[in-house]
Design an enzyme around this catalytic site. Structure first.
Site, PDB file in Angstrom:
ATOM      1  N   SER A  86      -7.347   6.114   2.515  1.00  0.00           N
ATOM      2  CA  SER A  86      -7.530   4.879   1.914  1.00  0.00           C
ATOM      3  C   SER A  86      -9.329   4.619   1.382  1.00  0.00           C
ATOM      4  CB  SER A  86      -7.737   3.892   2.940  1.00  0.00           C
ATOM      5  OG  SER A  86      -8.372   3.987   4.033  1.00  0.00           O
ATOM      6  N   THR A 134      -2.107  -2.186  10.573  1.00  0.00           N
ATOM      7  CA  THR A 134      -2.267  -2.297   9.117  1.00  0.00           C
ATOM      8  C   THR A 134      -0.903  -2.985   8.649  1.00  0.00           C
ATOM      9  OG1 THR A 134      -3.183  -0.127   9.476  1.00  0.00           O
ATOM     10  CG2 THR A 134      -2.952  -1.140   7.198  1.00  0.00           C
ATOM     11  N   LYS A 140       3.762  -6.795   4.376  1.00  0.00           N
ATOM     12  CA  LYS A 140       3.617  -5.500   4.063  1.00  0.00           C
ATOM     13  C   LYS A 140       3.203  -4.647   5.199  1.00  0.00           C
ATOM     14  CE  LYS A 140      -0.837  -3.891   4.119  1.00  0.00           C
ATOM     15  NZ  LYS A 140      -1.102  -2.353   4.419  1.00  0.00           N
ATOM     16  N   THR A 149       0.842  -1.239  -0.010  1.00  0.00           N
ATOM     17  CA  THR A 149       0.030  -0.060   0.007  1.00  0.00           C
ATOM     18  C   THR A 149       0.947   1.168  -0.106  1.00  0.00           C
ATOM     19  OG1 THR A 149      -0.359  -0.271   2.254  1.00  0.00           O
ATOM     20  CG2 THR A 149      -1.953  -1.228   0.877  1.00  0.00           C
ATOM     21  N   GLU A 186       6.858   5.090   7.124  1.00  0.00           N
ATOM     22  CA  GLU A 186       6.140   6.181   6.424  1.00  0.00           C
ATOM     23  C   GLU A 186       7.119   7.441   6.993  1.00  0.00           C
ATOM     24  OE1 GLU A 186       1.706   5.102   5.511  1.00  0.00           O
ATOM     25  OE2 GLU A 186       1.986   6.347   7.288  1.00  0.00           O
ATOM     26  N   ASN A 229       0.523  11.054   5.603  1.00  0.00           N
ATOM     27  CA  ASN A 229      -0.813  10.908   6.077  1.00  0.00           C
ATOM     28  C   ASN A 229      -1.878  12.229   6.015  1.00  0.00           C
ATOM     29  OD1 ASN A 229      -1.008   8.265   7.689  1.00  0.00           O
ATOM     30  ND2 ASN A 229       1.261   9.094   7.740  1.00  0.00           N
TER      31      ASN A 229
END
Length: 274
Positions: free
Chosen positions: A274, A58, A47, A21, A145, A269
């Site tokens: 999503s 996640t 992932k 993602t 991230e 972010n």
């Protein structure tokens, strides 16, 4: 039909790409070992890059082996592997609505079935599975991230492993600590403050020692007289850093892995939905 037709044993890398993602790189690791004269393979993919914290993060992890292992051992094994890998990472302290860690065994390897994890064969297989599980979990943190640094938080000298993890996560979840790491700022007060507010009611701060890699920065809860700011900054400028806290309360210890918090995390972010 197209997906089934593409299910080839050499397509692990394509599967790793397919589950990405906000990941910037696919995550896959593999190793082999000998069990009963047979070569056994362990391969996995994962992932995750944000909203990562144990208890519904996640993330996805898939680990497979061709070892012959009794099905009754699999539930215990997958929980122990998760507890020492994916349940020891945090990127931002946030969680999501779903995660999965799946362990598969095909029984294709030509060796006698493993019926105990305490046997030599069971221990060897578990060690190989744990190695790949930790590589996959740590790869998520390394690809966090906006992350620029990989940080190991090791807490020793606790009464229980649980309180060691409690302190480690207080440090790893602190935005002030994580931004200090991004700035390469050896802000000892932020780390010690996180130890203090972790929630151990009878914590004696005069027993606490703090290390940044090989640099002994705090002794018995206060600044080490021999500590020099340039030594702390040297460590903080590294891309990989170990924070070690010694509580002086017992013999328990535990480790979690995290990353710094950068401008790019906010940008990603703020823009991503999503």
């Amino acid at each position: 039909p197209a997906a089934l037709a593409d299910a080839q044993q050499e397509h692990w890398a394509r599967a790793a790409e397919g589950i990405m993602t906000t990941d910037t790189i696919p995550k896959a690791f593999s190793t082999q070992l000998q069990i009963g004269g047979a070569t056994v393979s362990v391969t996995g993919i994962s992932k995750g890059a944000g909203m990562i914290r144990p208890n519904m993060a996640t993330m996805l992890g898939f680990l497979a082996t061709d070892a012959c292992i009794a099905p009754a051992l699999m539930r215990q094994l997958v929980r122990e592997l998760a507890d020492q890998s994916f349940n020891r990472i945090t990127i931002d302290g946030d969680t999501s609505t779903n995660d999965s860690f799946v362990l598969l065994a095909t029984h294709k390897a030509q060796h006698a079935p493993i019926t105990s994890l305490d046997s030599a064969e069971g221990s060897a297989l578990k060690a190989a599975l744990l190695q790949v599980s930790q590589q996959l979990a740590q790869a998520i943190v390394r690809d966090g991230e906006g992350a620029t640094k990989f940080i190991t938080v090791r807490v020793e000298g606790g009464k229980t492993g649980e309180e060691c993890r409690q302190v480690a996560y207080a440090i790893a979840h602190s935005p002030l600590v994580k931004t200090a790491f991004f700035a390469s700022d050896p802000n000892l007060g932020r780390i010690l403050a996180a130890v203090g507010y972790a929630g151990i009611a009878d914590l004696d701060q005069t027993l606490i020692d703090l290390y940044l890699d090989d640099v002994h920065v705090a002794v018995q809860g206060g600044r080490n007289p021999a500590y020099r700011e340039e030594d702390g900054q040297r460590v903080m400028k590294q891309s990989e850093i170990t924070v070690r806290v010694v509580l002086g309360r017992g013999d328990a210890a535990d480790t979690v892995w995290t990353c710094d918090l950068s401008h790019d995390y906010v940008t990603i972010n703020a823009d991503y939905r999503s």
